[in-house]
Design an enzyme around this catalytic site. Sequence first.
Site, short mmCIF file in Angstrom:
data_model
loop_
_atom_site.label_atom_id
_atom_site.label_comp_id
_atom_site.label_asym_id
_atom_site.label_seq_id
_atom_site.Cartn_x
_atom_site.Cartn_y
_atom_site.Cartn_z
N HIS A 49 -11.38 6.58 31.58
CA HIS A 49 -12.57 7.42 31.58
C HIS A 49 -12.42 8.31 32.83
CE1 HIS A 49 -14.59 4.01 29.25
NE2 HIS A 49 -14.47 5.04 28.43
N ASP A 52 -13.29 6.47 35.84
CA ASP A 52 -12.39 5.37 36.26
C ASP A 52 -11.42 5.92 37.30
OD1 ASP A 52 -13.34 3.44 34.39
OD2 ASP A 52 -12.03 4.26 32.81
N GLU A 210 -10.11 3.93 15.98
CA GLU A 210 -10.34 2.55 16.40
C GLU A 210 -10.61 1.69 15.17
OE1 GLU A 210 -12.45 1.61 19.94
OE2 GLU A 210 -13.43 -0.12 19.04
N HIS A 213 -14.23 0.68 14.58
CA HIS A 213 -15.12 1.79 14.20
C HIS A 213 -14.97 2.10 12.71
CE1 HIS A 213 -15.10 3.46 18.64
NE2 HIS A 213 -15.50 2.19 18.55
N ASP A 248 -20.32 -3.48 17.55
CA ASP A 248 -18.89 -3.27 17.79
C ASP A 248 -18.35 -4.43 18.62
OD1 ASP A 248 -16.41 -2.18 18.28
OD2 ASP A 248 -17.14 -0.49 19.45
C1 3MF Z 1 -16.79 2.59 22.16
C2 3MF Z 1 -15.39 2.73 22.51
C3 3MF Z 1 -15.11 3.27 23.87
C4 3MF Z 1 -14.06 4.36 23.84
C5 3MF Z 1 -13.73 4.82 25.22
C6 3MF Z 1 -12.75 5.95 25.22
C7 3MF Z 1 -15.53 1.84 25.72
O1 3MF Z 1 -17.01 1.93 20.98
O2 3MF Z 1 -14.52 2.35 21.75
O3 3MF Z 1 -14.65 2.22 24.69
O4 3MF Z 1 -12.91 3.92 23.20
O5 3MF Z 1 -14.90 5.22 25.82
O6 3MF Z 1 -13.28 7.06 24.62
MG MG Z 2 -12.46 2.67 21.54
#
Ligand code: 3MF
Ligand code: MG
Length: 344
Positions: A49, A52, A210, A213, A248
């Site tokens: 991020h 970070d 992901e 997701h 999630d």
């Molecule tokens: C949220 C995510 C996030 C993103 C990350 C990078 C904290 O569901 O998956 O992880 O992957 O912010 O964009």
């Molecule tokens: Mg992610």
Amino acid sequence: MPGVFRFTFGPWNIHEGQDPFGPAVRDRVEFSRKLGLYKGLGFDGVQFHDDDAVPEMNDLSPAQIVSQAKAVKAVLDGHGLAAEFVAPRLWEDPRTIDGGFTSNDPACRQYARERFRRCIDIADALGTDLIVLWLAREGTYIREAKDSAWAVDQIVETLNEMLTYHPRIRVAIEPKPNEPMDHTYIPTTGHAIALAQRTVAPERIGVNIESAHAILAGLDPSDEMGFALSFGKLWSVHLNDQNGPKFDQDKSFGSVDLRRAFNQVRILDRHGYGRKGESVGLDVKAMRTQKAGAATRHLSNSRTMFLRLLEISRALDEAAVQSLIAERDYEALDLLIMQALTGR
Ligand code: 3MF
Ligand code: MG
């Protein structure tokens, strides 16, 4: 051409264990100490991020931000690590309560775009051209709060501004259908790729898929990956697992559904994923029960399972697979796969 696999994760994947119902249960691991753990766990790259890399960046000037990011780049070099991408953290500031680019307040929209520009500067300083954009709060809790067509236009305009701000930066959208919002505007891979076509540089917008997701959207992650691969737009992945459509979970890769994980590895491998420099990112969380010393095992375990499933996929009798496909004997194919997955 088979895939070439390098593994990455973000510092948020070593986590103190807090959840919406309880506080941290493990000591905080300093960022600099986290960097020292990557290689030993089998990882070569770091996902960031923006904050970070440059904490408290809202209090710093653009020049200060770049100079701090350059210092982080030197530390990465020292560890033999590369930055895979930088993602603007657009979901924590009070100005993004109602979303960033789609906030109804123009001053808040401006803040979000400004933050995005600083994130691009950080990526540049860390030596990566890849931005990941998780549109965390670009959505609504109630439909009447925003105009969804207008909202998509705002996202397109923002992307155009960023693509123009930096002539080489690439943006991988990380679609997610819900959480923290009730619904978000770019919930799936198809939405993200369609959005790319409306920007001034469609070739510089891709996706980071992901697993969890996709599952939350009721879709199969490997088919989502196949869709993006077919468009040449799979620029990163966040592998993990998810036990059905709920919050999630970011479970270790393969820990819920081995066959679903197998098919993700297989589609990546069969399409030469990694040959253009793409990485295998693991976006996984340690269980809250884990004691501090064992709270990195979810990362190495996920990588181990990826490599094991890769071995199984590559060892399949492809001639037998092809002949069962030709005969349309999918029951036999089903058994062949299940036997491979159970070590037969
Ligand atoms: C949220 C995510 C996030 C993103 C990350 C990078 C904290 O569901 O998956 O992880 O992957 O912010 O964009
Ligand atoms: Mg992610």
